[in-house]
Design an enzyme around this catalytic site. Structure first.
Site, PDB file in Angstrom:
ATOM      1  N   GLU A 294       0.886  -1.163   0.000  1.00 57.82           N
ATOM      2  CA  GLU A 294       0.000   0.000   0.000  1.00 57.82           C
ATOM      3  C   GLU A 294       0.920   1.207   0.000  1.00 57.82           C
ATOM      4  O   GLU A 294       1.503   1.559   1.024  1.00 57.82           O
ATOM      5  CB  GLU A 294      -0.909  -0.035   1.223  1.00 57.82           C
ATOM      6  N   CYS A 328      -2.255   8.848   3.160  1.00 58.22           N
ATOM      7  CA  CYS A 328      -2.047   8.503   1.753  1.00 58.22           C
ATOM      8  C   CYS A 328      -3.321   8.709   0.940  1.00 58.22           C
ATOM      9  O   CYS A 328      -3.264   8.878  -0.281  1.00 58.22           O
ATOM     10  CB  CYS A 328      -1.560   7.071   1.624  1.00 58.22           C
TER      11      CYS A 328
END
Length: 521
Positions: A294, A328
């Site tokens: 990720e 993020c």
């Protein structure tokens, strides 16, 4: 969410005094729970490593954890000065415990994860305050992360008893059966970031344990305290020794390289920057490790002609400034249609001005500090670059003159596409607005990046929504909402934002191998 408690210096001192301060390997704090048993870098003192009590030599060094709201040291950790040795000791423990943990019933694993879920809520005060102190987020958001992180343990406690498998007749052989089984991948290395120090741990540990895998957890050096509390809670919930190990070391590269070079490791899961993720993928190729990555994001936030601007402004508040903008999934580039640009920019600035910058422990604070002095400097560099290229500061735009690492909620208008703030992941409270005249142009701009993690679409017309959602290359799309993450949904990106998914049914599958058996009757 409970009413926020009053945090006093005495409250902080009491918590800090109770925090674990050492790595956890094979069911033991390797330098004592309070870190007081610290052999020096040249010490040959033996320390327990594996679940059976195997002795290894692990020297310690002081690692200061800073409070970003003050810039001062919060607590000092006894970190492993030899990251490779500590990582391999933790892998010893995980490998030794793997067979017995995989042999436990899914119901046993489910019950342990459920108890951990309940204990996280019982320890919510400690966990929320710890995150606020070591990372800087407002205390209310700390409690929110406790709830979010705990949900991964509850979700995967339920998924543990639903491990997939099937049995059916062979299509072309009446006297044979096809049996498809799911088995745990094996020992896993889990590397978590500093911005969500609790929930990124539970998002990885939950499915690993549910699948029957043992783990070595490597938390970020800037925020290790939440992870150490988490492993303490997991042990209290009944996780056997050696199943979960946590290594705190300043030698992250050395640790991951040593552990990933060992053939006993079978999976690595990483949340962090794309450059680091690419390096880990190259290392993973050596032993063909299963990987979940990720990685970075550069989320576009599209405000289309039919957008409800009240809805869009509220979504922007969450998408941009939640977690101090350090996510993020945070909205990074605001592409706004010219027909609504002036009004939306005005409302976005109003939202920014309504936020209260201050230490997260203060109840009125809604925007905390960025993580470090380096991050603070980077925020100013991004704004200065945009202004030099023609952008206009609507609000904010200059670091606050106070202790700690505070940067105000900032809105930039007239931002050119070549400004760094549009090309790089900001990871802070800056919102650049780019005005466009055409929806297709906005979609093309949204895709003009190597990233593809999260996107936001604000519109009321279902045709506009469908056009944008189908056109944007993104692993996740939030429509008229500012937060989309959910343990019941698959989290992950496309392009250079990563591989694999966390959460939902897909999250469990990331920790399982498929075995096909052909059986004669």
């Amino acid at each position: 969410m409970p009413d926020l408690p009053t945090i006093t210096p005495e409250t902080v001192a009491d918590l800090v005094d109770r925090l674990p301060r050492s790595s956890w390997i094979g069911g033991r704090w390797i330098h004592g729970r309070d870190g007081s048993d610290r052999p020096g870098a040249n010490s040959d003192t033996d320390r327990p490593g594996a679940a059976s009590g195997t002795a290894v030599s692990l020297a310690a060094e002081d690692l200061a954890v800073e409070d970003p709201a003050t810039g001062e040291t919060l607590v000092t950790i006894a970190a492993a000065s030899d990251g490779a040795a500590a990582g391999l000791a933790a892998l010893d423990a995980a490998a030794e415990a793997q067979a017995s943990w995989a042999a436990t019933t899914p119901r046993e694993r489910s019950d342990i994860l459920r108890r951990a879920f309940e204990l996280l809520h019982a320890r919510a005060d400690d966990l929320a305050l710890t995150m606020t102190l070591e990372m800087g987020k407002p205390l209310a958001e700390g409690y929110g992360e406790v709830s979010y992180g705990a949900e991964f343990l509850r979700w995967f406690s339920e998924e543990a008893v639903r491990t997939p498998g099937r049995l059916r007749p062979a299509p072309a052989a009446a006297d044979q059966l096809m049996f498809v089984d799911s088995r745990p991948v094996g020992p896993c290395l889990l590397i978590t970031p500093w911005n969500f120090p609790l929930s990124m741990g539970t998002r990885k540990i939950g499915p690993a344990l549910a699948a029957g895998c043992t783990v070595v957890l490597k938390p970020a050096g800037m925020t290790p305290l939440s992870s150490l509390l988490l492993v303490e809670i997991l042990e209290e919930a009944g996780v056997p020794h050696g199943v979960v190990n946590c290594v705190v070391t300043p030698q992250s590269k050395e640790m991951s390289a040593a552990v990933m070079a060992d053939p006993r490791l079978r999976k690595v899961s990483f949340t962090g920057s794309t450059p680091v993720g690419k390096g880990l993928l190259r290392q993973a190729a050596e032993h063909v490790l299963r990987t979940s990555m990720e990685l970075g994001g550069n989320a576009p936030f599209l405000v289309l002609p039919s957008a409800d601007l009240d809805v869009a402004a509220e979504a922007a508040r969450l998408a941009k400034w939640r977690n101090n903008g350090e996510a993020c999934t945070a909205a990074n580039r605001f592409y706004v249609h010219s027909s609504v640009a002036e009004e939306f920019t005005r409302r976005l600035a109003q939202v920014a001005d309504s936020l209260v910058e201050g230490p997260g422990i203060e109840p009125e604070s809604t925007l905390g500090p960025v993580i470090s002095a380096k991050a603070l400097s980077e925020m100013q560099e991004l704004v200065d670059d945009a202004v030099e290229r023609g952008a206009r500061i609507v609000t904010g735009g200059e670091a606050l003159d106070r202790p700690g690492h505070f940067y105000p909620a900032t809105v930039l208008a007239d931002v050119p596409a070549d400004a760094r703030v549009c090309r790089e992941e900001i990871f802070g409270p800056i919102a650049p607005v780019v005005v466009m005249d055409d929806v297709d142009e906005m979609i093309a701009a949204a895709n003009s990046t190597e990233f593809g993690l999260m996107s936001y679409v604000m519109a009321e017309d279902h045709r506009e929504i469908a056009r944008a959602v189908r056109g944007i290359a993104s692993g996740m799309v939030a429509v008229n909402v500012g937060v989309a993450s959910d343990p019941a949904a698959p989290f992950g990106g496309v392009k250079e934002s990563g591989v694999g998914r966390e959460g939902s049914h897909e999250g469990l599958a990331e920790y399982l191998e498929t075995t096909y058996v052909r059986m004669a009757l």
